[in-house]
Design a protein around this motif. Structure first.
Motif, PDB file in Angstrom:
ATOM      1  N   MET A  23       3.970 -41.570   1.925  1.00 58.30           N
ATOM      2  CA  MET A  23       4.337 -42.807   2.608  1.00 58.30           C
ATOM      3  C   MET A  23       3.767 -42.785   4.023  1.00 58.30           C
ATOM      4  O   MET A  23       3.862 -41.770   4.721  1.00 58.30           O
ATOM      5  N   TYR A  24       3.194 -43.919   4.442  1.00 56.54           N
ATOM      6  CA  TYR A  24       2.553 -44.021   5.756  1.00 56.54           C
ATOM      7  C   TYR A  24       3.264 -45.070   6.602  1.00 56.54           C
ATOM      8  O   TYR A  24       3.787 -46.064   6.069  1.00 56.54           O
ATOM      9  N   ASP A  25       3.227 -44.883   7.944  1.00 52.06           N
ATOM     10  CA  ASP A  25       3.753 -45.912   8.840  1.00 52.06           C
ATOM     11  C   ASP A  25       2.613 -46.835   9.275  1.00 52.06           C
ATOM     12  O   ASP A  25       1.472 -46.721   8.788  1.00 52.06           O
ATOM     13  N   ALA A  26       2.903 -47.743  10.195  1.00 48.85           N
ATOM     14  CA  ALA A  26       1.908 -48.735  10.626  1.00 48.85           C
ATOM     15  C   ALA A  26       0.712 -48.095  11.322  1.00 48.85           C
ATOM     16  O   ALA A  26      -0.376 -48.679  11.356  1.00 48.85           O
ATOM     17  N   ASP A  27       0.888 -46.884  11.879  1.00 52.77           N
ATOM     18  CA  ASP A  27      -0.211 -46.198  12.568  1.00 52.77           C
ATOM     19  C   ASP A  27      -1.032 -45.329  11.627  1.00 52.77           C
ATOM     20  O   ASP A  27      -1.944 -44.620  12.065  1.00 52.77           O
ATOM     21  N   GLY A  28      -0.704 -45.375  10.330  1.00 51.51           N
ATOM     22  CA  GLY A  28      -1.435 -44.571   9.360  1.00 51.51           C
ATOM     23  C   GLY A  28      -0.993 -43.125   9.313  1.00 51.51           C
ATOM     24  O   GLY A  28      -1.648 -42.285   8.692  1.00 51.51           O
ATOM     25  N   GLU A  29       0.142 -42.803   9.923  1.00 53.21           N
ATOM     26  CA  GLU A  29       0.649 -41.434   9.931  1.00 53.21           C
ATOM     27  C   GLU A  29       1.536 -41.219   8.698  1.00 53.21           C
ATOM     28  O   GLU A  29       2.357 -42.069   8.359  1.00 53.21           O
ATOM     29  N   VAL A  30       1.371 -40.066   8.046  1.00 56.75           N
ATOM     30  CA  VAL A  30       2.211 -39.731   6.892  1.00 56.75           C
ATOM     31  C   VAL A  30       3.622 -39.438   7.390  1.00 56.75           C
ATOM     32  O   VAL A  30       3.823 -38.553   8.225  1.00 56.75           O
ATOM     33  N   ILE A  31       4.612 -40.191   6.889  1.00 47.29           N
ATOM     34  CA  ILE A  31       5.985 -39.996   7.339  1.00 47.29           C
ATOM     35  C   ILE A  31       6.855 -39.346   6.272  1.00 47.29           C
ATOM     36  O   ILE A  31       7.949 -38.852   6.572  1.00 47.29           O
ATOM     37  N   TYR A  32       6.402 -39.329   5.019  1.00 50.06           N
ATOM     38  CA  TYR A  32       7.186 -38.664   3.974  1.00 50.06           C
ATOM     39  C   TYR A  32       6.273 -38.307   2.802  1.00 50.06           C
ATOM     40  O   TYR A  32       5.376 -39.072   2.442  1.00 50.06           O
ATOM     41  N   VAL A  33       6.525 -37.131   2.234  1.00 48.57           N
ATOM     42  CA  VAL A  33       5.820 -36.675   1.034  1.00 48.57           C
ATOM     43  C   VAL A  33       6.871 -36.298  -0.003  1.00 48.57           C
ATOM     44  O   VAL A  33       7.852 -35.610   0.316  1.00 48.57           O
ATOM     45  N   GLY A  34       6.695 -36.764  -1.232  1.00 44.08           N
ATOM     46  CA  GLY A  34       7.639 -36.446  -2.297  1.00 44.08           C
ATOM     47  C   GLY A  34       6.921 -36.181  -3.607  1.00 44.08           C
ATOM     48  O   GLY A  34       5.763 -36.564  -3.788  1.00 44.08           O
ATOM     49  N   LYS A  35       7.608 -35.522  -4.535  1.00 44.45           N
ATOM     50  CA  LYS A  35       7.058 -35.257  -5.859  1.00 44.45           C
ATOM     51  C   LYS A  35       7.913 -35.991  -6.890  1.00 44.45           C
ATOM     52  O   LYS A  35       9.046 -36.374  -6.616  1.00 44.45           O
ATOM     53  N   ALA A  36       7.354 -36.167  -8.059  1.00 49.75           N
ATOM     54  CA  ALA A  36       8.100 -36.873  -9.104  1.00 49.75           C
ATOM     55  C   ALA A  36       7.620 -36.444 -10.476  1.00 49.75           C
ATOM     56  O   ALA A  36       6.420 -36.192 -10.689  1.00 49.75           O
ATOM     57  N   LYS A  37       8.549 -36.364 -11.417  1.00 42.58           N
ATOM     58  CA  LYS A  37       8.200 -36.143 -12.815  1.00 42.58           C
ATOM     59  C   LYS A  37       7.658 -37.430 -13.410  1.00 42.58           C
ATOM     60  O   LYS A  37       6.765 -37.415 -14.262  1.00 42.58           O
ATOM     61  N   ASN A  38       8.204 -38.551 -12.941  1.00 38.39           N
ATOM     62  CA  ASN A  38       7.752 -39.886 -13.331  1.00 38.39           C
ATOM     63  C   ASN A  38       7.570 -40.679 -12.044  1.00 38.39           C
ATOM     64  O   ASN A  38       8.541 -41.084 -11.396  1.00 38.39           O
ATOM     65  N   LEU A  39       6.321 -40.888 -11.626  1.00 42.06           N
ATOM     66  CA  LEU A  39       6.049 -41.512 -10.332  1.00 42.06           C
ATOM     67  C   LEU A  39       6.654 -42.911 -10.225  1.00 42.06           C
ATOM     68  O   LEU A  39       7.266 -43.261  -9.211  1.00 42.06           O
TER      69      LEU A  39
END
Length: 611
Positions: A23-39
């Protein structure tokens, strides 16, 4: 105004395969990373109408864009998630911030392997056992191994230069493979026993030794049988001693405590049936993050982090709920390709270990909170001092750096730079600089050099400090004033000159450019903060200087001679008997060494006399 993220359009084409989302904010910075079995299923949960978690609401409000990376399995997603968290350091993820590298016991992959202390990147081939909580635990283990197994612990340079056995052979703590006393098979058998012992297979080790002792007895080799008998007795003594400490062979025990907006996770390392050490961690945790998420994120990052080593303990005692523990166990097992069991319902000794870990976590966090409160009061006093000097009611102070120079009679000069913030030291940003090309003992020239090297790219990297402290008087301060003279926005310069008889509390603060001086009361918290920064810079410089001086002492003078590589150095030392004999050899004697020509012998001869 932030761009509104169109979640419905993004979800319409999202795959249902496993993977990682960013997930990115308005400045293009990554604010969250997550994993998923079903995206698709996992990402859709963020955009429901009713969100209970405060943290999730805050996260979703800041999403301006998203992307995903599909993986073949959930285990691959787990590994990739950990990689992205280390790379991007997203502010809504739980971040394990620990700049210390972990020590290991290393068994090399040589013809005659050595056992050694190792810290850092694992470039050399061999087996790495750990991680250990600290260097002391490794050294104690190495002492024990040396008493139990006669395997060499010397470095390769010493090993290659031997022409006769060293003292360790006389003490029966090494088989002396350097001079080929044992057969390769005999030596390798002892190395295999070390590997088994390090993996906790003590009973197997004893069984092998007993079989070898019986075989030696039958062959009437009673001296060999007696040596094996003594080795078995020593191993049994170790087993009995460890049994007093506990009956668990190998565990990691997780303690957890949250208080005052901070989190502490304390790890107890149980190795070879005893508590081998412990360490506290203070992960960066976004507000309103549930305890379960903090624990799971910590365990994933800790055990997948490359610096932790290839092998993970088979059981982890944790406060996780059984369902979460079972799921995470399977994920780590798949990702690490070895069985990892996270247990949560504990009785007996495991419950005692867990209570001890929790108690340590609570004490460590409360101690840190007390230190943070003290640091805040000191920072407030420093702000007040700067405000009075700059006539600024609320100076914005975020970053302070301090420099110090250390040398011995002008030799092996090292400059240190330590970095502090309102919260205290930022040890991961500390730097040392080896100073060369100046008149020995010229501290002013050393200060000028380190400033130019430190701040050469500071503006474009946005690392210009608000205050630069200089450990020294007006001479050192002048170097900083001259360096920053042409800068449009200069940091505040403060020289910290030692008082009469160098007593604490008598320091004179000299402000750059204005040359105003201040003498603060000895009990002033702001002065205590400055003393802390100055002393840390001094400690860091002296440590670096001692390391450089020790390295210079260990370095053979032959290494500085052109065309004399490792093989030729080895031949010189081997055929002439040592460095002193090389220094005293004539040109003809040097030329008789294999690989040394007459012209090269002359080069070596005169180079050793020009020292």
């Amino acid at each position: 105004m932030n761009k509104v993220f169109d979640s419905s359009q993004f979800l319409a084409t999202l795959t249902q395969q496993p993977g990682v989302y960013r997930m990115y904010d308005a400045d293009g910075e990554v604010i969250y990373v997550g994993k998923a079995k079903n995206l698709k299923k996992r990402v859709s949960s963020y955009f429901r109408k009713q969100l209970d978690a405060v943290k999730t609401k805050a996260l979703v409000r800041n999403i301006a864009n998203m992307d995903v990376t599909v993986t073949n399995s959930e285990a691959e997603a787990l590994i990739l998630e950990n990689t992205f968290i280390k790379k991007y350091r997203p502010r809504y993820n739980v971040l394990l911030r620990d700049d210390k590298s972990y020590p290991f016991i290393f068994i090399s992959n040589h013809k005659h392997p050595r056992i050694a202390f190792h810290r850092g990147a694992r470039r050399e081939k061999g087996d790495y056992f750990g991680p250990f909580p600290n260097g002391h635990a490794v050294r104690e283990s190495l002492k024990l191994l040396q008493k139990l197994f006669p395997v060499r612990q010397c470095d390769d340079t010493f090993y290659r230069a031997r022409s006769r056995p060293c003292l360790q052979y006389q003490l029966k703590r090494c088989l002396a493979p350097c001079v080929n006393i044992p057969s390769d098979e005999e030596y390798q058998a002892q190395v295999d026993l070390v590997r088994m012992f390090m993996r906790g297979r003590n009973d197997e080790v004893i069984e092998r030794l007993v079989a070898a002792m019986d075989q030696a007895s039958q062959a009437l080799d009673f001296e060999k049988a007696a040596e094996l008998r003594d080795q078995i007795a020593a191993l049994r003594q170790v087993q009995e001693r460890n049994a007093v400490s506990g009956a668990q062979e190998e565990l990691d025990v997780v303690g957890f405590w949250r208080e005052g907006g901070m989190t502490c996770i304390h790890l107890l390392f149980i190795r070879q049936n005893a508590v081998h050490g412990s360490r506290s961690y203070y992960p960066k945790v976004p507000a309103h993050t549930p305890d379960a998420e903090v624990l799971e994120s910590f365990l994933v990052q800790f055990y997948l982090n490359e610096s932790q080593g290839k092998r993970v303990t088979s059981e982890i005692v944790s406060p996780l709920q059984p369902t979460h523990a079972k799921e995470l166990s399977q994920q780590l097992t798949d990702a690490l390709q070895q069985r990892v069991r996270i247990t949560s319902n504990h009785r007996g000794q495991r419950a005692q270990y867990r209570a001890l870990a929790n108690k340590n976590a609570m004490n460590a966090l409360q101690s840190r909170l007390g230190q943070a409160s003290l640091m805040q009061s000191r920072f407030d006093a420093l702000q007040k001092l700067v405000a009075s000097e700059l006539n600024d009611e609320e100076p914005n102070l975020e970053r302070f750096e301090c420099f110090d120079i250390s040398h011995t009679m002008g030799e092996q000069t090292v400059a240190s730079c330590v970095v502090f913030g309102p919260e205290g030291p930022r040890t991961s940003e500390y730097r040392r600089y080896n100073i060369d090309g100046i008149t020995p003992g010229d501290d002013f020239a050393a200060m000028a050099q380190v400033l130019s090297r430190r701040y050469k790219h500071a503006v474009e990297r946005d690392t210009v400090p608000d205050i630069v402290f200089i450990d020294g008087g007006k001479g050192q301060l002048t170097q900083a004033e001259e360096y920053f003279a042409e800068w449009p926005q200069k940091p505040l310069l403060i020289g910290v000159a030692k008082g009469e008889s160098r007593k604490l509390g008598l320091e004179t603060l000299i402000f750059g450019y204005s040359r105003n001086t201040r003498h603060l009361p000895a009990d002033n918290p702001g002065l205590h903060f400055i003393q802390y920064i100055r002393d840390e810079s001094h400690r860091f410089a002296i440590t670096g200087h001692k390391q450089r001086r020790a390295k210079a002492k260990k370095t053979s003078t032959l290494e500085s001679i052109p065309s004399v590589g490792p093989k030729r150095r080895q031949n010189l030392l081997k055929y002439l008997g040592g460095l002193q004999q090389v220094k005293g050899a004539s040109i003809e004697q040097l030329a008789n060494v294999p690989g040394i020509s007459k012209p090269l012998a002359e080069t070596i001869y005169y180079a050793l006399r020009d020292e």
